[in-house]
Motif scaffolding. Structure first.
Motif, PDB file in Angstrom:
ATOM      1  N   VAL A  25      49.533  17.687  88.522  1.00 53.97           N
ATOM      2  CA  VAL A  25      49.109  16.334  88.134  1.00 53.97           C
ATOM      3  C   VAL A  25      49.742  15.258  89.011  1.00 53.97           C
ATOM      4  N   LEU A  44      47.417  12.845  87.163  1.00 55.71           N
ATOM      5  CA  LEU A  44      47.499  12.517  85.745  1.00 55.71           C
ATOM      6  C   LEU A  44      46.590  11.350  85.386  1.00 55.71           C
ATOM      7  N   LEU A  47      43.090  12.750  84.891  1.00 53.85           N
ATOM      8  CA  LEU A  47      42.956  14.010  84.165  1.00 53.85           C
ATOM      9  C   LEU A  47      41.817  13.997  83.147  1.00 53.85           C
ATOM     10  N   THR A  62      50.806  23.143  83.684  1.00 53.80           N
ATOM     11  CA  THR A  62      50.787  21.857  84.382  1.00 53.80           C
ATOM     12  C   THR A  62      52.084  21.696  85.167  1.00 53.80           C
ATOM     13  N   CYS A  64      54.265  18.934  88.044  1.00 62.31           N
ATOM     14  CA  CYS A  64      54.424  17.636  88.705  1.00 62.31           C
ATOM     15  C   CYS A  64      55.747  17.684  89.465  1.00 62.31           C
ATOM     16  N   SER A  70      53.983  16.297  83.812  1.00 63.63           N
ATOM     17  CA  SER A  70      53.314  17.525  83.365  1.00 63.63           C
ATOM     18  C   SER A  70      53.425  17.695  81.849  1.00 63.63           C
ATOM     19  N   ALA A  73      50.709  15.635  80.555  1.00 62.62           N
ATOM     20  CA  ALA A  73      49.442  16.322  80.807  1.00 62.62           C
ATOM     21  C   ALA A  73      49.166  17.377  79.733  1.00 62.62           C
ATOM     22  N   SER A  90      53.905  23.305  80.269  1.00 67.68           N
ATOM     23  CA  SER A  90      54.425  22.513  81.378  1.00 67.68           C
ATOM     24  C   SER A  90      55.475  23.345  82.104  1.00 67.68           C
TER      25      SER A  90
END
Length: 121
Positions: A25, A44, A47, A62, A64, A70, A73, A90
């Protein structure tokens, strides 16, 4: 509470028979600098408008840069139709905690996003 998975566990899952869909993301610029091999880039901020890229996945991880975006997300993805049956996690610590290999470049499957396309570094 958001379900998190360690970077080492993600690496093992990616080597397994049924790897998860890894959704990075990060911004396009961050993604291009380095990302988990095989991951897709859905910033993100975009998304929700690109849920079609993750709908139907059985397991989603997810990612990041530091593991904060994340988590957001995961919360977003968990609230939308098309992902209700997926296990969504995540990656703890984000790419900063990732010891595995990194790929560079853009996501070939990404759809041009006006917001991110104007960024220059």
């Amino acid at each position: 509470m958001v379900d998190e998975v360690s970077p080492a566990a993600v690496e093992e899952l990616l080597d397994g028979e049924d790897p998860p869909l890894v959704v990075d993301v990060s911004t396009e610029a961050e993604f291009a600098l380095g990302h988990v091999p095989g991951s897709i880039n859905v910033p993100l901020s975009n998304l929700v408008s690109h849920l079609d890229r993750v709908a139907g996945a059985e397991r989603i991880v997810t990612v990041c840069p530091r593991g904060e975006a994340s988590v957001q997300a995961v919360r977003l993805l968990s609230a939308y139709e098309g992902t209700e049956d997926a296990r969504i996690q995540s990656m703890a610590g984000g790419l900063a905690a990732w010891d595995g290999p990194l790929e560079e470049g853009l996501d070939e499957g990404a759809e041009g996003d006006e917001e991110d396309g104007d960024e220059k570094n």
